[in-house]
Scaffold this motif. Sequence first.
Motif, mmCIF file in Angstrom:
data_model
loop_
_atom_site.group_PDB
_atom_site.id
_atom_site.type_symbol
_atom_site.label_atom_id
_atom_site.label_comp_id
_atom_site.label_asym_id
_atom_site.label_seq_id
_atom_site.Cartn_x
_atom_site.Cartn_y
_atom_site.Cartn_z
ATOM 1 N N ARG A 20 6.277 -10.723 78.022
ATOM 2 C CA ARG A 20 5.452 -11.725 78.720
ATOM 3 C C ARG A 20 5.913 -13.100 78.326
ATOM 4 O O ARG A 20 5.799 -13.441 77.152
ATOM 5 N N PRO A 21 6.441 -13.845 79.232
ATOM 6 C CA PRO A 21 6.808 -13.490 80.599
ATOM 7 C C PRO A 21 8.023 -12.572 80.582
ATOM 8 O O PRO A 21 8.823 -12.595 79.653
ATOM 9 N N SER A 22 8.159 -11.807 81.644
ATOM 10 C CA SER A 22 9.246 -10.819 81.706
ATOM 11 C C SER A 22 10.599 -11.502 81.853
ATOM 12 O O SER A 22 10.788 -12.345 82.712
ATOM 13 N N PRO A 23 11.530 -11.104 81.005
ATOM 14 C CA PRO A 23 12.891 -11.641 81.135
ATOM 15 C C PRO A 23 13.721 -10.851 82.164
ATOM 16 O O PRO A 23 14.880 -11.151 82.383
ATOM 17 N N CYS A 24 13.088 -9.835 82.802
ATOM 18 C CA CYS A 24 13.830 -8.930 83.687
ATOM 19 C C CYS A 24 13.965 -9.505 85.085
ATOM 20 O O CYS A 24 13.176 -10.339 85.524
ATOM 21 N N GLY A 25 14.975 -8.985 85.778
ATOM 22 C CA GLY A 25 15.239 -9.400 87.151
ATOM 23 C C GLY A 25 14.347 -8.661 88.138
ATOM 24 O O GLY A 25 13.445 -7.909 87.771
ATOM 25 N N ILE A 26 14.644 -8.862 89.414
ATOM 26 C CA ILE A 26 13.878 -8.247 90.503
ATOM 27 C C ILE A 26 14.041 -6.733 90.454
ATOM 28 O O ILE A 26 15.137 -6.223 90.235
ATOM 29 N N ASN A 27 12.930 -6.021 90.664
ATOM 30 C CA ASN A 27 12.890 -4.554 90.693
ATOM 31 C C ASN A 27 13.316 -3.916 89.372
ATOM 32 O O ASN A 27 13.883 -2.826 89.343
ATOM 33 N N ALA A 28 13.035 -4.615 88.252
ATOM 34 C CA ALA A 28 13.353 -4.080 86.928
ATOM 35 C C ALA A 28 12.074 -4.009 86.103
ATOM 36 O O ALA A 28 11.124 -4.756 86.337
ATOM 37 N N LYS A 29 12.050 -3.121 85.130
ATOM 38 C CA LYS A 29 10.875 -2.900 84.287
ATOM 39 C C LYS A 29 11.226 -3.322 82.860
ATOM 40 O O LYS A 29 12.309 -3.029 82.362
ATOM 41 N N CYS A 30 10.277 -3.990 82.221
ATOM 42 C CA CYS A 30 10.471 -4.452 80.850
ATOM 43 C C CYS A 30 9.715 -3.535 79.891
ATOM 44 O O CYS A 30 8.557 -3.196 80.122
ATOM 45 N N THR A 40 15.179 -2.284 82.372
ATOM 46 C CA THR A 40 15.835 -1.172 83.066
ATOM 47 C C THR A 40 15.445 -1.223 84.539
ATOM 48 O O THR A 40 14.339 -1.658 84.879
ATOM 49 N N CYS A 41 16.377 -0.796 85.387
ATOM 50 C CA CYS A 41 16.097 -0.760 86.823
ATOM 51 C C CYS A 41 15.060 0.314 87.114
ATOM 52 O O CYS A 41 15.003 1.346 86.440
ATOM 53 N N LEU A 42 14.247 0.070 88.130
ATOM 54 C CA LEU A 42 13.266 1.056 88.563
ATOM 55 C C LEU A 42 14.019 2.290 89.083
ATOM 56 O O LEU A 42 15.190 2.196 89.448
ATOM 57 N N PRO A 43 13.332 3.446 89.128
ATOM 58 C CA PRO A 43 14.013 4.670 89.572
ATOM 59 C C PRO A 43 14.704 4.502 90.931
ATOM 60 O O PRO A 43 14.147 3.873 91.832
ATOM 61 N N PHE A 44 15.905 5.071 91.033
ATOM 62 C CA PHE A 44 16.729 5.088 92.245
ATOM 63 C C PHE A 44 17.280 3.727 92.651
ATOM 64 O O PHE A 44 17.780 3.560 93.752
ATOM 65 N N LEU A 45 17.190 2.740 91.735
ATOM 66 C CA LEU A 45 17.752 1.422 92.010
ATOM 67 C C LEU A 45 18.877 1.163 91.024
ATOM 68 O O LEU A 45 18.909 1.736 89.937
#
Length: 172
Positions: A20-30, A40-45
């Motif tokens: 918080r705040p997330s250092p991750c990019g779009i469609n990624a999980k922290c 990490t990228c969300l599943p199937f991305l």
Amino acid sequence: IQCNLVPTTPAKPEIIDPCRPSPCGINAKCTERNLAAACTCLPFLFGDPYVECKPECTLNPDCASHLACVSNKCIDPCPGVCGTHATCRVTNHRPSCVCDPGYEGDPFRICNRRTTPPPVTEIVDPCNPSPCGENAVCQKRQRAAACQCIPEYFGDPYVACRPECVVNSDCP
């Protein structure tokens, strides 16, 4: 004056959440790992989870030309497309089927072995036209012509046959 010690409660340490705040990019999980953020990228991305994660493809041109984009994945479009004894080839992301060598038919259903009809054998009459001479008859013998002088005629049946005598001087 007397100094009294005022009891104080120790300050609670501030809990820092690395996500918080997330250092991750779009469609990624922290997720927090050892007090550090891990993206990490969300599943199937796919992609760089610190920048952006995307599906493998959204359109055919996102894939190599021998693959097709199906459900956001680049896959071989051939399995299950062609019929029996047919081969699939991919050109510009599209499968096409052709019958295997020596086969013909509908390559999307079934190709059957090509059969060659037996050659049409021309029946040759060795006595037509006749190779025999005058006053001789032609007979077929083992698919060949055999000439023979007609009864009471003599000579070479392939040239000409004549009676034994035509004028008195020919007769014995």
